[in-house]
Design a protein around this motif. Structure first.
Motif, PDB file in Angstrom:
ATOM      1  N   GLY A 252      -0.205  12.223   6.250  1.00 57.60           N
ATOM      2  CA  GLY A 252       0.648  13.756   6.611  1.00 57.60           C
ATOM      3  C   GLY A 252       1.959  13.168   6.936  1.00 57.60           C
ATOM      4  O   GLY A 252       2.336  12.226   7.737  1.00 57.60           O
ATOM      5  N   ILE A 253       3.141  13.955   6.423  1.00 57.70           N
ATOM      6  CA  ILE A 253       4.620  13.672   6.806  1.00 57.70           C
ATOM      7  C   ILE A 253       5.248  14.894   7.195  1.00 57.70           C
ATOM      8  O   ILE A 253       4.944  15.640   6.758  1.00 57.70           O
ATOM      9  N   ASP A 254       6.114  14.857   8.038  1.00 58.13           N
ATOM     10  CA  ASP A 254       6.916  15.791   8.496  1.00 58.13           C
ATOM     11  C   ASP A 254       8.390  15.636   8.717  1.00 58.13           C
ATOM     12  O   ASP A 254       9.377  15.930   9.292  1.00 58.13           O
ATOM     13  N   GLY A 255       8.641  14.075   8.233  1.00 53.07           N
ATOM     14  CA  GLY A 255      10.131  13.758   8.323  1.00 53.07           C
ATOM     15  C   GLY A 255      10.407  12.901   9.614  1.00 53.07           C
ATOM     16  O   GLY A 255      11.511  12.380   9.830  1.00 53.07           O
ATOM     17  N   SER A 256       9.620  13.115  10.542  1.00 56.02           N
ATOM     18  CA  SER A 256       9.938  12.553  11.957  1.00 56.02           C
ATOM     19  C   SER A 256       9.678  10.913  11.607  1.00 56.02           C
ATOM     20  O   SER A 256       9.018  10.431  10.759  1.00 56.02           O
TER      21      SER A 256
ATOM     22  N   GLU B 132      -1.871   0.085  -1.326  1.00 52.95           N
ATOM     23  CA  GLU B 132      -1.508  -1.066  -2.472  1.00 52.95           C
ATOM     24  C   GLU B 132      -2.383  -2.380  -2.246  1.00 52.95           C
ATOM     25  O   GLU B 132      -3.195  -2.879  -3.127  1.00 52.95           O
ATOM     26  N   ALA B 133      -2.739  -2.817  -0.784  1.00 50.67           N
ATOM     27  CA  ALA B 133      -3.787  -3.762  -0.768  1.00 50.67           C
ATOM     28  C   ALA B 133      -5.289  -3.506  -1.221  1.00 50.67           C
ATOM     29  O   ALA B 133      -5.697  -4.426  -1.504  1.00 50.67           O
ATOM     30  N   THR B 134      -5.592  -2.181  -1.122  1.00 49.00           N
ATOM     31  CA  THR B 134      -6.745  -1.848  -1.588  1.00 49.00           C
ATOM     32  C   THR B 134      -7.073  -1.191  -2.859  1.00 49.00           C
ATOM     33  O   THR B 134      -8.175  -0.943  -3.327  1.00 49.00           O
ATOM     34  N   GLY B 135      -5.974  -1.028  -3.416  1.00 48.54           N
ATOM     35  CA  GLY B 135      -6.147  -0.411  -4.812  1.00 48.54           C
ATOM     36  C   GLY B 135      -6.329   1.218  -4.723  1.00 48.54           C
ATOM     37  O   GLY B 135      -6.945   1.960  -5.547  1.00 48.54           O
ATOM     38  N   SER B 136      -6.097   1.804  -3.463  1.00 52.14           N
ATOM     39  CA  SER B 136      -6.495   3.281  -3.327  1.00 52.14           C
ATOM     40  C   SER B 136      -5.417   3.923  -3.918  1.00 52.14           C
ATOM     41  O   SER B 136      -4.136   3.754  -4.242  1.00 52.14           O
ATOM     42  N   TRP B 137      -5.812   5.467  -3.909  1.00 57.93           N
ATOM     43  CA  TRP B 137      -4.816   6.388  -4.496  1.00 57.93           C
ATOM     44  C   TRP B 137      -4.141   6.600  -3.095  1.00 57.93           C
ATOM     45  O   TRP B 137      -4.858   7.001  -2.333  1.00 57.93           O
ATOM     46  N   LEU B 138      -3.089   7.385  -3.373  1.00 61.71           N
ATOM     47  CA  LEU B 138      -1.967   7.709  -1.871  1.00 61.71           C
ATOM     48  C   LEU B 138      -1.668   8.990  -2.179  1.00 61.71           C
ATOM     49  O   LEU B 138      -1.097   9.279  -3.095  1.00 61.71           O
ATOM     50  N   ASP B 139      -2.079   9.967  -1.395  1.00 59.50           N
ATOM     51  CA  ASP B 139      -1.576  11.327  -1.286  1.00 59.50           C
ATOM     52  C   ASP B 139      -0.924  11.606  -0.253  1.00 59.50           C
ATOM     53  O   ASP B 139      -1.190  11.679   0.818  1.00 59.50           O
ATOM     54  N   VAL B 140       0.553  11.775  -0.476  1.00 61.90           N
ATOM     55  CA  VAL B 140       1.638  12.173   0.613  1.00 61.90           C
ATOM     56  C   VAL B 140       1.558  13.644   0.771  1.00 61.90           C
ATOM     57  O   VAL B 140       1.967  14.369  -0.075  1.00 61.90           O
ATOM     58  N   VAL B 141       1.115  14.161   1.913  1.00 61.69           N
ATOM     59  CA  VAL B 141       0.985  15.513   2.136  1.00 61.69           C
ATOM     60  C   VAL B 141       2.112  16.012   3.198  1.00 61.69           C
ATOM     61  O   VAL B 141       2.326  15.613   4.378  1.00 61.69           O
ATOM     62  N   ALA B 142       2.633  17.180   2.913  1.00 62.80           N
ATOM     63  CA  ALA B 142       3.592  17.799   3.908  1.00 62.80           C
ATOM     64  C   ALA B 142       3.049  19.360   3.948  1.00 62.80           C
ATOM     65  O   ALA B 142       2.724  19.817   2.888  1.00 62.80           O
TER      66      ALA B 142
ATOM     67  N   GLN C  71      -4.833  22.013  10.600  1.00 65.31           N
ATOM     68  CA  GLN C  71      -5.796  22.513   9.896  1.00 65.31           C
ATOM     69  C   GLN C  71      -5.759  22.071   8.561  1.00 65.31           C
ATOM     70  O   GLN C  71      -7.014  21.647   8.031  1.00 65.31           O
ATOM     71  N   LYS C  72      -4.630  22.028   7.830  1.00 65.56           N
ATOM     72  CA  LYS C  72      -4.542  21.326   6.375  1.00 65.56           C
ATOM     73  C   LYS C  72      -5.013  20.066   6.240  1.00 65.56           C
ATOM     74  O   LYS C  72      -5.528  19.493   5.379  1.00 65.56           O
ATOM     75  N   LEU C  73      -4.449  19.070   7.073  1.00 63.50           N
ATOM     76  CA  LEU C  73      -4.977  17.716   7.004  1.00 63.50           C
ATOM     77  C   LEU C  73      -6.329  17.291   7.308  1.00 63.50           C
ATOM     78  O   LEU C  73      -7.050  16.592   6.564  1.00 63.50           O
ATOM     79  N   ILE C  74      -6.896  18.222   7.997  1.00 61.49           N
ATOM     80  CA  ILE C  74      -8.500  18.098   8.314  1.00 61.49           C
ATOM     81  C   ILE C  74      -9.068  18.456   7.445  1.00 61.49           C
ATOM     82  O   ILE C  74     -10.035  17.793   6.575  1.00 61.49           O
TER      83      ILE C  74
END
Length: 163
Positions: A22-26, A41-51, A105-108
């Motif tokens: 989760g990001i908010d610019g802070s 990157e280290a685990t070969g996982s998918w990264l979903d960046v959420v705002a 709520q959304k991140l949970i």
């Protein structure tokens, strides 16, 4: 030691593990984004960046006038944060998601089905932290997967002092 699970789908193929950040610019969320990207990157996982974005309660009206501006601002913040963090060459294992709603709520909700949720810590402690509430505390208490809370520390506060 934390390890990502690899799930098999109904066809017997291994699917990629998923990390949500989760990001908010802070500065805390930028530190979280960098750490989540390093782990992905280290685990070969998918990264979903959420705002997340929402119309402030004090401005809510029946027909949500101005809703487009709040969404547009959040979309720009998401794009700017990702571009400023990674440059124009974005990681191939990354997606961005913009959702309407309260970040807690959304991140949970997004933690359900994920292997790890990563959030930043703004550093509000004591009484101020209690008054403001904490997205990271809510995620730690209620997420459906392990949660990593990243503290921005000296690198991001600009003062050279730990807060």
């Amino acid at each position: 030691m934390w390890a990502l699970r690899r799930a098999e789908n109904t066809h017997g193929r291994v699917t990629r593990a998923k990390i949500v950040v989760g990001i908010d610019g802070s500065s805390g969320s930028i530190a979280a984004l960098k750490e989540a990207a390093r782990m992905a990157e280290a685990t070969g996982s998918w990264l979903d960046v959420v705002a997340c974005w929402n119309v402030p309660t004090s401005m809510a009206v029946p027909y949500a006038l101005g809703t487009v501006e709040f969404e547009k601002g959040a979309r720009q913040l998401l794009q700017d944060t990702v571009t400023n963090t990674f440059g124009m060459q974005l990681p191939e294992n990354m997606s961005t998601t913009l959702v309407q709603g309260q970040p807690r709520q959304k991140l949970i909700e997004m933690s359900d089905g994920s292997d790890m949720l990563v959030v930043g810590r703004r550093g509000y402690g004591g009484f101020t932290g209690l008054l403001l509430g904490s997205v990271s505390q809510a995620c730690v208490a209620h997420a459906h997967c392990p949660v990593l809370v990243v503290n921005a520390g000296k690198e991001f506060d600009g003062s050279g002092h730990d807060h």
